[in-house]
Design a protein around this motif. Structure first.
Motif, mmCIF file in Angstrom:
data_model
loop_
_atom_site.group_PDB
_atom_site.id
_atom_site.type_symbol
_atom_site.label_atom_id
_atom_site.label_comp_id
_atom_site.label_asym_id
_atom_site.label_seq_id
_atom_site.Cartn_x
_atom_site.Cartn_y
_atom_site.Cartn_z
ATOM 1 N N THR B 5 0.827 -1.213 0.000
ATOM 2 C CA THR B 5 0.000 0.000 0.000
ATOM 3 C C THR B 5 0.862 1.265 0.000
ATOM 4 O O THR B 5 0.411 2.310 -0.449
ATOM 5 C CB THR B 5 -0.973 0.045 1.196
ATOM 6 N N PRO B 24 -2.081 6.204 1.306
ATOM 7 C CA PRO B 24 -2.505 4.800 1.384
ATOM 8 C C PRO B 24 -1.575 3.919 2.223
ATOM 9 O O PRO B 24 -1.967 2.827 2.615
ATOM 10 C CB PRO B 24 -2.480 4.342 -0.076
ATOM 11 N N GLN B 143 -10.352 4.560 -0.117
ATOM 12 C CA GLN B 143 -10.281 3.170 0.350
ATOM 13 C C GLN B 143 -11.523 2.416 -0.109
ATOM 14 O O GLN B 143 -12.581 3.008 -0.296
ATOM 15 C CB GLN B 143 -10.260 3.102 1.876
ATOM 16 N N VAL B 170 -6.728 1.556 -1.887
ATOM 17 C CA VAL B 170 -6.381 0.587 -0.832
ATOM 18 C C VAL B 170 -7.559 -0.367 -0.633
ATOM 19 O O VAL B 170 -8.658 0.075 -0.323
ATOM 20 C CB VAL B 170 -6.137 1.288 0.518
ATOM 21 N N ASN B 172 -9.456 -3.126 1.658
ATOM 22 C CA ASN B 172 -9.559 -3.791 2.966
ATOM 23 C C ASN B 172 -10.659 -4.830 2.800
ATOM 24 O O ASN B 172 -11.526 -4.671 1.941
ATOM 25 C CB ASN B 172 -9.934 -2.778 4.050
ATOM 26 N N GLY B 193 -4.883 -3.477 3.122
ATOM 27 C CA GLY B 193 -4.533 -2.624 4.250
ATOM 28 C C GLY B 193 -4.816 -3.349 5.546
ATOM 29 O O GLY B 193 -3.940 -3.531 6.395
#
Lengths: 105, 415
Positions: B5, B24, B143, B170, B172, B193
């Motif tokens: 990241t 990020p 994100q 990013v 998740n 992340g």
């Protein structure tokens, strides 16, 4: 010119776009309506000094942490008192010796 | 191998109040005023700058907050006018976070699943995923929270995560931990992340919520730890488990390597309708006290968070918030976040699948974010705190926003 707010941390949930409460938040000052300033820039010192720099020239010099200054002041005072104490002892010893020599004569 | 990241570009995005700088590498998100944004933009553009002392100090502060490398790419986004003049609360000019359900398939069949996921649920196609990721990347979303269903069941999950990186976003991800092979763990480590796993109770009491059992959750957390993957424990709180908060907190304290613990309000949505009762059915003071105690016990050791649906409980106790007002966030739907279903329906949040704002196959995210249905949802948020009598005298109302505007999830005890 300021950082209004800083958030940090990966977000894993849509209902929590700024989910992480910063660890440095002190619950003691988290009272109603009280705003905390995270990274405010110090007030303008009035200087008009200008410098042309490239981004990588901006190396951060060594800076004392916030608690460094008071600790340094206390340290200086302690060293000064200790120094005076020993100086007084030395003077006393020397004086005694001089006095002793005078007595022998 | 570390997550990549830190190689993703910084994002600089203009907003009504100035703008945002997003890194990020560790998801640092800085809100800057106009003057600060202009200075940071000029600095990152790497041109020779004439800086006075004050500006030099400010740039040093910025460099301390981000992973700075002059060769690092920067994405500059101007999305257009925001909405600040229309509301007393912040509405970003584009989402900062998108929650994308890339599949509806999951083999666990949990009785409380708000997404009603099932073993025969459908996956979003790679073409659709590409369309979503391109759209949100162009619009400056920072994100993405990938969920489902169980996202690791998507046959192209590695490709999805790689594509997120290619687009500078990013990723998740939330998982039930059933498909964490060594290969998968390496993929997650490379791209994500943070990874979230749900934990609604400890010991045998967890069986009421999910049949995988407590040992499986513990094993999953250890697996993620062994690969040094930042792991978030998501704790959904309802009237049935809030009394066991101490046990959950004790477990989290025994796992100090966790990236964070986040408390979420139980939503009676999907299969969750009738499964349990939301926190609003309990005494508001007790709920607030429980959350405050959990915060104080955990916050010294682990990062703690609450979803925005819990804001009234955070704000309400004795009319004071136990977190700084600055970090008290009411409903983020259509203000800073958005949900996207596997069919590419854009929804305010993933708990409101029927409240469709538009579909990304027909409209761009920009059109949807600026469209009438999204505006109506924001008006709903505005009316929510205006119509409640106790909100009228509370100076936290523009942060708390009076709770979820659609479901009665948690009450506040401010009188």
């Amino acid at each position: 010119m300021k950082i209004i707010r800083k958030l940090s941390g990966f977000t894993t949930n849509s209902s929590a776009s700024s989910e992480w409460i910063p660890p440095e938040t002190d619950p003691a000052d988290a009272i109603e309506g009280q705003e905390q300033s995270t990274e405010e820039v110090p007030p303008d010192s009035g200087t008009t000094q200008s410098t042309t720099v490239q981004p990588d020239q901006l190396k951060t010099p060594f800076q004392l942490p916030a608690w460094g200054k008071p600790l340094l002041s206390i340290g200086i005072v302690v060293i000064l008192i200790t120094g005076l104490f020993f100086l007084e002892r030395i003077i006393r010893k020397v004086w005694k010796k001089i006095k002793g020599k005078g007595h022998e004569k | 191998m570390k997550s990549n990241t830190a190689l993703l570009p910084l994002i600089v995005r203009k907003e009504d109040f100035g703008g945002i700088l997003f890194d990020p590498a560790d998801a640092t998100f800085l809100e800057l005023d106009h003057e600060a944004l202009d200075l940071v933009s000029a600095f990152l553009k790497n041109t020779g700058l004439t800086l006075n002392k004050k500006e030099m100090e400010f740039i040093k502060t910025i460099k301390k907050n981000i992973t700075y490398d002059r060769k690092r790419d920067v994405k500059y986004i101007t999305t257009g006018a925001g909405f600040s003049r229309d509301y007393d609360f912040t509405v970003f000019s584009a989402p900062t976070l998108a929650d994308f359900q890339i599949t509806n398939r999951c083999f666990l069949n949990c009785s409380h699943c708000y997404a009603s996921s099932s073993p025969d649920g459908k996956h979003a196609s790679m073409d659709d995923i590409d369309l979503v990721l391109s759209g949100i990347s162009e619009y400056g979303v920072c994100q993405i929270a990938i969920g489902g269903g169980e996202p690791l069941l998507h046959p192209h999950i590695e490709e999805v995560l790689r594509l997120c990186h290619e687009k500078g976003i990013v990723p998740n991800l939330s998982t039930n931990g059933m498909h964490l092979t060594e290969k998968m763990l390496l993929i997650l480590k490379k791209y994500c992340g943070a990874i979230a796993i749900s934990l609604e109770n400890t010991g045998e009491k967890l069986a009421m919520w999910r049949r995988v059992g407590f040992d499986h959750v513990k094993e999953t957390i250890l697996k993620l730890k062994s690969f040094s993957i930042p792991t978030v424990v998501q704790v959904t709180l309802s009237a049935d488990n809030v009394h066991d908060l101490d046990d959950i907190v004790a477990f989290c304290l025994d796992s100090p390597h966790l990236y964070g613990v986040i408390f979420l309000a139980f939503k009676p949505a999907g299969r969750g309708k009738g499964f349990s009762s939301p926190l609003s059915t309990l005494d508001a003071i007790q709920v607030s006290k429980g959350l405050e105690a959990a915060f104080h016990k955990l916050s010294d050791k682990i990062r703690v968070g609450y979803d925005c649906c819990l804001a009234p409980a955070i704000a309400g106790y004795k009319g004071k918030s136990f977190v700084s007002k600055k970090y008290l966030e009411g409903c983020s739907a259509c203000r800073s976040s958005i949900g996207i279903s596997p069919d590419l329906d854009v929804i305010p949040c993933t708990f409101l699948p029927d409240y469709v704002l538009g579909n990304l196959k027909q409209n761009s995210l920009k059109e949807i974010w600026n469209g009438e249905p999204a505006g109506k949802f924001r008006d709903l948020l505005k009316q929510n705190s205006e119509k409640k009598e106790r909100c009228s005298t509370c100076n936290l109302k523009n942060s708390c926003l009076g709770g979820c505007p659609v479901m009665d999830l948690v009450d506040c005890c401010y009188r």
